[in-house]
Design an enzyme around this catalytic site. Structure first.
Site, PDB file in Angstrom:
ATOM      1  N   LYS A  31       0.976  -1.251   0.397  1.00 32.30           N
ATOM      2  CA  LYS A  31      -0.199  -0.527  -0.161  1.00 32.30           C
ATOM      3  C   LYS A  31       0.994   1.315  -0.378  1.00 32.30           C
ATOM      4  O   LYS A  31       0.993   2.318  -1.140  1.00 32.30           O
ATOM      5  CB  LYS A  31      -0.930   0.139   0.907  1.00 32.30           C
ATOM      6  CG  LYS A  31      -1.566   0.790   1.294  1.00 32.30           C
ATOM      7  CD  LYS A  31      -2.794   0.925   2.491  1.00 32.30           C
ATOM      8  CE  LYS A  31      -3.422   2.204   2.011  1.00 32.30           C
ATOM      9  NZ  LYS A  31      -2.409   3.717   2.552  1.00 32.30           N
ATOM     10  N   LYS A  99       0.952  11.463   4.846  1.00 34.21           N
ATOM     11  CA  LYS A  99       1.828  10.616   5.709  1.00 34.21           C
ATOM     12  C   LYS A  99       2.268   8.868   4.999  1.00 34.21           C
ATOM     13  O   LYS A  99       3.390   8.777   5.156  1.00 34.21           O
ATOM     14  CB  LYS A  99       0.957  10.388   6.253  1.00 34.21           C
ATOM     15  CG  LYS A  99       0.602   8.762   7.561  1.00 34.21           C
ATOM     16  CD  LYS A  99      -0.819   8.201   8.450  1.00 34.21           C
ATOM     17  CE  LYS A  99      -1.372   7.593   7.155  1.00 34.21           C
ATOM     18  NZ  LYS A  99      -1.480   6.608   6.734  1.00 34.21           N
TER      19      LYS A  99
END
Length: 154
Positions: A31, A99
């Site tokens: 991811k 992030k």
């Protein structure tokens, strides 16, 4: 692998395709890699939109050309029209993209992978967050790119 095989029917309902990635944690790494690529592409796309505009080219024509070429990309097709209208309805908030960029860079550091493109993209996302764009879609990084060279015009 046995647990993966057992749960495949549920995965088939949730997504287009399932991949066995090995040990626990590899899904999270995948991811991060995918989101790092996506964030880097969004920055390059933003630069292209700004360059086209400042060169006197129609941004919509650029979108049309991109859609027909080797770099045709569903993300560009989906995000481009909204970006050229300065609209960033959040599908993936910019603060989450930044992030993931930061975490991908940390993974790169851990594995001794040089990632200058991702690092530059992360800086643009950080700048966008500092401008209060964190809750907008990650495509709002376009605002940073638009501002970056605007005072340098002659």
């Amino acid at each position: 692998m046995a647990l993966y095989e057992e749960i495949i029917p549920a995965f088939d309902v949730l997504g287009k395709k399932s991949f066995f990635l090995g040990q626990v944690g590899n899904g999270a790494k995948m991811k991060l890699v995918v989101n790092m690529i996506m964030g880097s592409m969004m920055n390059a796309f933003s630069e292209g939109l700004v360059l086209a505009d400042r060169s006197g080219l129609c941004q919509q024509t650029l979108l049309d050309v991109l859609e027909l070429g080797a770099v045709a990309n569903p993300m560009f097709k989906l995000k481009g029209p909204a970006m050229t209208n300065n609209a960033y309805p959040p599908a993936f908030p910019l603060k989450h993209q930044q992030k993931d960029m930061r975490l991908a860079l940390a993974l790169g550091d851990e594995r001794a992978v040089s990632m200058p493109v991702a690092a530059a993209s992360n800086e643009a996302f950080k700048k966008a967050r500092s401008l209060g764009l964190g809750d907008q879609d990650f495509s709002a990084v376009y605002e940073v790119v638009k501002v970056a060279g605007s005072s340098d015009e002659s």
